[in-house]
Design an enzyme around this catalytic site. Structure first.
Site, short mmCIF file in Angstrom:
data_model
loop_
_atom_site.label_atom_id
_atom_site.label_comp_id
_atom_site.label_asym_id
_atom_site.label_seq_id
_atom_site.Cartn_x
_atom_site.Cartn_y
_atom_site.Cartn_z
N CYS A 107 0.83 -1.21 0.00
CA CYS A 107 0.00 0.00 0.00
C CYS A 107 0.87 1.26 0.00
CB CYS A 107 -1.00 -0.06 1.16
SG CYS A 107 -2.25 1.22 1.09
N HIS A 211 -3.74 -5.17 0.29
CA HIS A 211 -3.25 -5.68 1.57
C HIS A 211 -3.33 -7.21 1.63
CE1 HIS A 211 -2.78 -1.82 3.73
NE2 HIS A 211 -3.70 -1.42 2.86
N GLU A 213 -1.69 -9.10 3.43
CA GLU A 213 -1.54 -9.61 4.81
C GLU A 213 -2.91 -9.88 5.44
OE1 GLU A 213 -1.13 -6.57 3.81
OE2 GLU A 213 -1.76 -5.07 5.28
N1 LIG Z 1 -0.63 6.88 1.01
C1 LIG Z 1 -0.75 6.11 2.16
C2 LIG Z 1 -1.39 4.77 1.91
C3 LIG Z 1 -2.82 4.75 2.08
C4 LIG Z 1 -3.52 5.49 1.02
O1 LIG Z 1 -3.01 5.61 -0.08
O2 LIG Z 1 -4.59 5.95 1.28
#
Ligand SMILES: NCCCC(=O)O
Length: 240
Positions: A107, A211, A213
């Site tokens: 992520c 994700h 995990e």
């Molecule tokens: N940039 C942090 C990871 C989570 C998101 O992109 O929202």
């Protein structure tokens, strides 16, 4: 010996403590690795030693990324940033990649991997990427695969999962935009959001926007194979 895998710690704004997600440590242990938490230390000598000690680096998810790191000023949709973490991860990542040690980046980690490589990103995908976006902040449970990702044939991600189409969970509002030549976009969603990148120059440097995990925790076969492949690459590197 089991490979030692450093997980970059997360931090809450205004709190003097680090944390890591149980799902991250569990997935690494289940795949045969020994996870350790990496606090945001400073100093080139310290970081060099840290990169030497670990067999692989796991860049965990977390808050948003400081936009000046990729030449932009803050967009109104930018969320919380922890500059000390950005700095630590970028510096450690450089040293780990220099040693060609495996990196699995999740992520926010996939975004850090791209920034380190010279790419850039959307600070707030829904307001910056035109078109009909999918829901990338799912309201379904964390482990639920909610949208599909098309996987590039022959890529590391393909070899790991043995699949050209994955169903993945989604919890992000930022995403990678331009990915440099020496990286491959190995996973893409149907709305064009980049879901996976991997280095063409390193043995194992893989960034995933979703994700695995959480999905591994629920027994998802492709997610388990991603972690097994990562830990196995860390084992091979450690045996050299
Ligand atoms: N940039 C942090 C990871 C989570 C998101 O992109 O929202």
């Amino acid at each position: 010996m089991r490979p030692i895998i450093g997980i970059t710690a997360s931090k809450e704004l205004g709190k003097d403590e680090y944390n890591v997600e149980l799902a991250d440590t569990e997935a690494i242990v289940r795949a045969g690795g020994l996870p350790i938490m990496l606090p945001h230390i400073e100093g080139q000598a310290e970081l060099e030693e840290l990169a030497e000690h670990i067999d692989g680096l796991f860049l965990a998810g977390g808050w948003d990324i400081e936009p000046t790191l990729f030449g932009e000023e803050p967009h109104p949709g930018l969320g919380v940033i922890i500059p000390s973490r950005d700095r630590f991860e970028l510096e450690l990542l450089e040293k780990v990649l220099e040693k060609n040690k495996p990196v699995l980046a999740i992520c926010r980690g996939a975004q850090i991997l791209n920034i380190a490589a010279g790419g850039d990103m959307y600070q707030d995908t829904p307001s910056q990427l035109a078109g009909n976006l999918l829901q990338h902040q799912q309201r379904a449970p964390k482990e639920h695969g909610s949208h599909f990702v098309e996987v590039a044939e022959g890529s590391l991600l393909h070899r790991l999962t043995d699949s050209l189409k994955l169903k993945v969970n989604s919890r992000h509002h930022q995403s990678n935009r331009h990915v440099p030549e020496h990286y491959l976009v190995s996973g893409i969603a149907s709305d064009g959001v980049i879901e996976a990148i991997e280095s063409k120059e390193h043995g194992f440097a893989l960034g995933l926007q979703w994700h695995p995990e959480n999905m591994a925790r629920a027994g998802d076969a492709a997610s388990l194979r991603i972690f097994e492949g990562f830990v196995s690459a860390c084992t091979e590197e450690g045996d050299e």
